[in-house]
Write a protein that holds these residues in place. Structure first.
Motif, PDB file in Angstrom:
ATOM      1  N   SER A 265       0.788  -1.235   0.000  1.00 18.04           N
ATOM      2  CA  SER A 265       0.000   0.000   0.000  1.00 18.04           C
ATOM      3  C   SER A 265       0.818   1.281   0.000  1.00 18.04           C
ATOM      4  CB  SER A 265      -0.972   0.017   1.189  1.00 18.04           C
ATOM      5  OG  SER A 265      -1.774  -1.141   1.180  1.00 18.04           O
ATOM      6  N   LEU A 266       2.113   1.216  -0.283  1.00 18.14           N
ATOM      7  CA  LEU A 266       2.875   2.457  -0.423  1.00 18.14           C
ATOM      8  C   LEU A 266       2.563   3.059  -1.783  1.00 18.14           C
ATOM      9  CD1 LEU A 266       6.266   1.440   1.212  1.00 18.14           C
ATOM     10  CD2 LEU A 266       4.265   2.529   2.243  1.00 18.14           C
ATOM     11  N   PRO A 267       2.168   4.334  -1.823  1.00 19.35           N
ATOM     12  CA  PRO A 267       1.529   4.890  -3.024  1.00 19.35           C
ATOM     13  C   PRO A 267       2.489   5.120  -4.186  1.00 19.35           C
ATOM     14  CG  PRO A 267       1.823   6.595  -1.366  1.00 19.35           C
ATOM     15  CD  PRO A 267       2.193   5.292  -0.706  1.00 19.35           C
ATOM     16  N   GLU A 268       1.937   4.931  -5.404  1.00 21.17           N
ATOM     17  CA  GLU A 268       2.663   5.264  -6.618  1.00 21.17           C
ATOM     18  C   GLU A 268       2.576   6.759  -6.914  1.00 21.17           C
ATOM     19  OE1 GLU A 268       1.137   2.652  -9.634  1.00 21.17           O
ATOM     20  OE2 GLU A 268       1.552   0.866  -8.440  1.00 21.17           O
ATOM     21  N   LYS A 269       1.625   7.413  -6.276  1.00 23.22           N
ATOM     22  CA  LYS A 269       1.516   8.868  -6.294  1.00 23.22           C
ATOM     23  C   LYS A 269       0.708   9.283  -5.087  1.00 23.22           C
ATOM     24  CE  LYS A 269       0.325  12.868  -9.135  1.00 23.22           C
ATOM     25  NZ  LYS A 269      -0.176  13.346 -10.457  1.00 23.22           N
ATOM     26  N   LEU A 270       1.157  10.303  -4.358  1.00 23.90           N
ATOM     27  CA  LEU A 270       0.436  10.742  -3.172  1.00 23.90           C
ATOM     28  C   LEU A 270      -0.957  11.216  -3.556  1.00 23.90           C
ATOM     29  CD1 LEU A 270       3.190  12.716  -1.203  1.00 23.90           C
ATOM     30  CD2 LEU A 270       2.425  10.361  -0.870  1.00 23.90           C
ATOM     31  N   GLY A 271      -1.941  10.742  -2.793  1.00 23.87           N
ATOM     32  CA  GLY A 271      -3.315  11.146  -3.036  1.00 23.87           C
ATOM     33  C   GLY A 271      -4.025  10.348  -4.102  1.00 23.87           C
ATOM     34  N   LYS A 274      -3.527   4.161  -6.403  1.00 23.10           N
ATOM     35  CA  LYS A 274      -2.691   3.042  -6.854  1.00 23.10           C
ATOM     36  C   LYS A 274      -1.770   2.617  -5.704  1.00 23.10           C
ATOM     37  CE  LYS A 274      -2.537   3.738 -11.853  1.00 23.10           C
ATOM     38  NZ  LYS A 274      -1.634   3.906 -13.024  1.00 23.10           N
ATOM     39  N   ASN A 275      -2.331   1.869  -4.788  1.00 23.83           N
ATOM     40  CA  ASN A 275      -1.596   1.403  -3.609  1.00 23.83           C
ATOM     41  C   ASN A 275      -1.908  -0.080  -3.445  1.00 23.83           C
ATOM     42  OD1 ASN A 275      -1.612   4.326  -3.187  1.00 23.83           O
ATOM     43  ND2 ASN A 275      -3.608   4.006  -2.243  1.00 23.83           N
ATOM     44  N   TYR A 276      -0.906  -0.944  -3.666  1.00 22.47           N
ATOM     45  CA  TYR A 276      -1.183  -2.376  -3.755  1.00 22.47           C
ATOM     46  C   TYR A 276      -0.327  -3.175  -2.778  1.00 22.47           C
ATOM     47  CZ  TYR A 276      -3.357  -0.739  -8.055  1.00 22.47           C
ATOM     48  OH  TYR A 276      -4.136  -0.052  -8.956  1.00 22.47           O
ATOM     49  N   ASP A 277      -0.772  -4.379  -2.519  1.00 27.28           N
ATOM     50  CA  ASP A 277      -0.074  -5.303  -1.631  1.00 27.28           C
ATOM     51  C   ASP A 277       0.822  -6.199  -2.481  1.00 27.28           C
ATOM     52  OD1 ASP A 277       0.772  -7.040   0.320  1.00 27.28           O
ATOM     53  OD2 ASP A 277      -1.230  -7.563   1.050  1.00 27.28           O
ATOM     54  N   TYR A 278       2.147  -6.042  -2.323  1.00 24.91           N
ATOM     55  CA  TYR A 278       3.108  -6.771  -3.163  1.00 24.91           C
ATOM     56  C   TYR A 278       3.816  -7.889  -2.409  1.00 24.91           C
ATOM     57  CZ  TYR A 278       2.908  -3.402  -7.042  1.00 24.91           C
ATOM     58  OH  TYR A 278       2.520  -2.641  -8.103  1.00 24.91           O
ATOM     59  N   ARG A 349      -4.399  -1.660   1.381  1.00 26.48           N
ATOM     60  CA  ARG A 349      -4.897  -2.951   0.894  1.00 26.48           C
ATOM     61  C   ARG A 349      -4.145  -4.114   1.524  1.00 26.48           C
ATOM     62  NH1 ARG A 349      -5.297   0.093  -4.202  1.00 26.48           N
ATOM     63  NH2 ARG A 349      -7.396  -0.130  -5.052  1.00 26.48           N
ATOM     64  N   VAL A 350      -4.865  -5.185   1.797  1.00 23.92           N
ATOM     65  CA  VAL A 350      -4.312  -6.503   2.105  1.00 23.92           C
ATOM     66  C   VAL A 350      -4.917  -7.460   1.089  1.00 23.92           C
ATOM     67  CG1 VAL A 350      -4.199  -8.396   3.758  1.00 23.92           C
ATOM     68  CG2 VAL A 350      -3.990  -6.028   4.551  1.00 23.92           C
ATOM     69  N   GLY A 351      -4.076  -8.270   0.428  1.00 21.79           N
ATOM     70  CA  GLY A 351      -4.540  -9.109  -0.662  1.00 21.79           C
ATOM     71  C   GLY A 351      -4.350  -8.399  -1.988  1.00 21.79           C
ATOM     72  N   ASN A 352      -4.572  -9.129  -3.092  1.00 20.63           N
ATOM     73  CA  ASN A 352      -4.369  -8.522  -4.403  1.00 20.63           C
ATOM     74  C   ASN A 352      -5.286  -9.192  -5.420  1.00 20.63           C
ATOM     75  OD1 ASN A 352      -3.112  -7.712  -7.001  1.00 20.63           O
ATOM     76  ND2 ASN A 352      -1.579  -6.828  -5.624  1.00 20.63           N
ATOM     77  N   ASN A 353      -6.138  -8.378  -6.059  1.00 25.61           N
ATOM     78  CA  ASN A 353      -7.115  -8.906  -7.007  1.00 25.61           C
ATOM     79  C   ASN A 353      -6.519  -9.255  -8.366  1.00 25.61           C
ATOM     80  OD1 ASN A 353      -9.100  -8.732  -5.083  1.00 25.61           O
ATOM     81  ND2 ASN A 353      -9.930  -6.786  -5.821  1.00 25.61           N
ATOM     82  N   ALA A 354      -5.223  -8.977  -8.561  1.00 26.64           N
ATOM     83  CA  ALA A 354      -4.569  -9.422  -9.794  1.00 26.64           C
ATOM     84  C   ALA A 354      -4.536 -10.939  -9.892  1.00 26.64           C
ATOM     85  CB  ALA A 354      -3.149  -8.864  -9.864  1.00 26.64           C
TER      86      ALA A 354
END
Length: 608
Positions: A265-271, A274-278, A349-354
């Motif tokens: 969940s560390l953002p790809e852009k603030l605000g 796009k913050n995902y669980d990797y 986010r926890v988990g990933n829908n990909a």
């Protein structure tokens, strides 16, 4: 190693900069340490466990574990040479201290518990050190409670137990369910230890502080012995070794799985959202990390990782899912725990829908990795050989369908990178069969389908107007991931591939070396670090070695500056010079290794 220096930094809204963290790990978990001595992220006991410390995602309420001077300080830190043991020097007006930090292991492998060790040595003068231990609530799912065992402070955080082990000079001032604070004062040649031992659903060992302290050096020896055995990469060898050691953070030793990153969940852009669980194992990322391990000469790691990958796919009846848990199970559906998010960026986010997406490029990842694996000196077993033949047949059947592509986009298209990866899969299947590594029954079919894919790409994915292979069929947009499939271009049409690389640099790099992933995405995120190194590798493999080396030097100059200790995130903002996205990011580090390998190779263009 170069020292990275800060004055006492002010956190912004309680958050440290994402590019300012160092990492320690032991092949099971990874802790992130801010310049102010606070561990703001640690999932224990495993990479994908709920976090024990999560202040990086919730500055107000998150857990953390800090050891630092009470007075204003100036700091330098670096990793020991060829090691993931971290050394930090704090200088105050009254003196200087050295803090050495490690997630400990043994020479025989990881410990049966997690052991986070922080040694504090007085260098000069006297420095008062404060310790703050504040356990997290595992995203508001439990309420920590404290008791003492044999006089040692112990916390229960759900099913996790965490015990602090302290040398006698550390004076506890507060100790309750919520928080421990303690202080001690260093003097010249003094030596103190602050350590945390954890276990989950198991009895907890209580190691003596001196044994924990000794294992810092044991861990250093283990790291150094591994790194000393890596292949030399010439001009960029120091960067390659540091990236190799970062990749080892993501190697989950209990199974051999390779996580995409250690955070969520560390953002790809603030605000933005796009913050995902990797913290899971993607087929794509795992295959590329195995490729890097082959280039590094680390046969043990690539064997363990490839075996896990093939066994996991067989376990799921030979079907390819985009990602798996580190134990080889199904990744959970996304849920949103009630955390603030880094600098207020939602959702967490926890988990990933990909996990449910169609990504046909995975066939190319698996077949190309298998061939590289064999060329590195390994031999396939019969079950894996049959699996690869089965995957090649699946690819021959499914390459015509739309998918979500390498970037896992919600809009399914005929993505050019995916088609090129399917061409690669069948090309590699043919070569594996010709060399008697897989059954040759279907070679004729694979050859014909490979050539049909080539003709389809050259007809539908090439733009005369752009003089480039496009993002997907029917668009004029561009995709930096096409650089990753440079092998296709080198075998089918080198001039078209070189022209595409020129157009990608011009549009997605704005003429510079740091590339956005695809056209128009700069509105939503920063440049994607791996894409820049993919460009270097592609240029080198296609014979443009001088241009590749210039780009490599410029990229490293951009990234290895200020306070970064070469723990790379996913993205880098060229405007603010700030890092964004999850870390340590496997794609960022493996792509550096592959780029350096291409530049070090005297015979470009001969590999996958």
């Amino acid at each position: 190693m170069k020292n990275m220096t800060w004055d006492s930094p002010a956190r912004e809204k309680g958050y440290a900069g994402l590019g300012d963290y160092a990492a320690i790990g032991e092949g099971r978990s990874v802790a992130l340490i801010a310049p102010d001595g606070a561990i703001d992220w640690w999932c224990a006991p495993n990479l994908d466990s709920p976090p024990l410390f999560d202040r990086i995602l919730d500055a107000s309420n998150g857990g953390y574990f800090q050891v630092a001077p009470t007075a204003p300080w100036r700091m330098q830190r670096h990793y020991r040479e060829n090691s993931n043991v971290l050394e930090t020097r704090y200088q105050t007006d009254s003196g200087e201290v050295l803090i050495t930090e490690s997630l400990n292991s043994t020479l025989a492998g990881r410990l049966p518990w997690n052991e986070l060790a922080r040694r504090v040595e007085g260098v000069s003068g006297e420095v008062e050190i404060q310790v703050i231990f504040q356990p997290g609530t595992r995203a508001e799912t439990c309420s920590p409670w404290h008791n003492k065992v044999n006089g040692h402070p112990l916390w229960h955080i759900g099913e996790l137990m965490a015990m602090l082990r302290l040398t006698d000079d550390v004076r506890i001032e507060q100790c309750d369910d919520v928080r421990l604070t303690a202080t001690f004062t260093t003097s010249p040649a003094s030596r103190s230890l602050v350590a945390l031992v954890t276990t989950e659903r198991e009895p907890l060992a209580i190691p003596a502080p001196e044994k924990i302290d000794e294992r810092i050096e044991t861990s250093h020896t283990a790291w150094r012995d591994w790194a000393d055995g890596l292949a030399d990469h010439g001009r960029y060898d120091s960067h390659v070794r540091r990236s190799a050691l970062a990749l080892k953070f993501l190697w989950y030793s209990p199974t051999g799985a390779l996580a995409a990153a250690a955070t969520s969940s560390l953002p790809e852009k603030l605000g933005n959202d796009k913050n995902y669980d990797y913290r899971y194992a993607w087929i794509r990322d795992a295959c590329l990390i195995i490729k890097a391990f082959v280039y590094l000469g680390s046969l043990e790691d690539c064997k363990a990782a490839f075996s896990w990958l093939s066994n996991t796919i067989r376990r799921h009846d030979g079907g390819l899912r985009a990602c798996y848990t580190l134990e080889g199970g199904q990744v959970p559906e996304e849920r949103n725990p009630p955390l603030e998010g880094y600098q207020g960026t939602q959702p967490v986010r926890v988990g990933n829908n990909a996990r449910d997406q169609v990504q046909i490029s995975m066939y190319g990842d698996m077949l190309a990795t298998a061939r590289l694996f064999i060329r590195a000196g390994h031999v396939l077993d019969l079950s894996t050989s049959r699996l690869l033949g089965k995957l090649a047949n699946h690819c021959a059947d499914s390459w015509r369908q739309k998918d979500s592509g390498i970037w896992e986009l919600p809009e399914e298209q005929h993505y050019t990178h995916s088609k090129m990866a399917c061409w690669l899969a069948l090309d590699q299947a043919v070569k594996l069969a010709e060399d008697s590594h897989i059954e040759p029954t279907w070679v004729g079919r694979w050859e014909r389908e490979r050539d049909r894919i080539r003709d389809w790409i050259e007809t539908h994915c090439w733009s005369e107007q752009r003089q480039a292979y496009t993002f997907y069929a029917g668009t004029e947009r561009l995709d930096a991931a096409v650089a990753l499939t440079h092998y296709y271009g080198s075998k089918v049409n080198p001039q078209r591939m070189l022209s595409t690389l020129t157009q990608i640099r011009e549009e997605l790099g704005r003429g510079g070396v740091m590339l956005y992933r695809y056209s128009d995405v700069e509105k939503e995120e920063a440049t994607f670090v791996a894409c820049s190194f993919w460009m270097v590798e592609a240029l080198a493999e296609l014979g443009e070695r001088e241009a590749a080396q210039r780009a490599m030097d410029e990229i490293l100059e951009q990234l290895c500056q200020r306070g970064n200790v070469e723990i790379f995130n996913e993205m880098f903002d060229i405007h603010t010079q700030n890092w964004l996205g999850n870390m340590p990011q496997g794609l960022s580090h493996l792509s550096l290794v592959c780029a350096a390998n291409a530049l070090a190779d005297a015979n470009p263009g001969h590999r996958v």
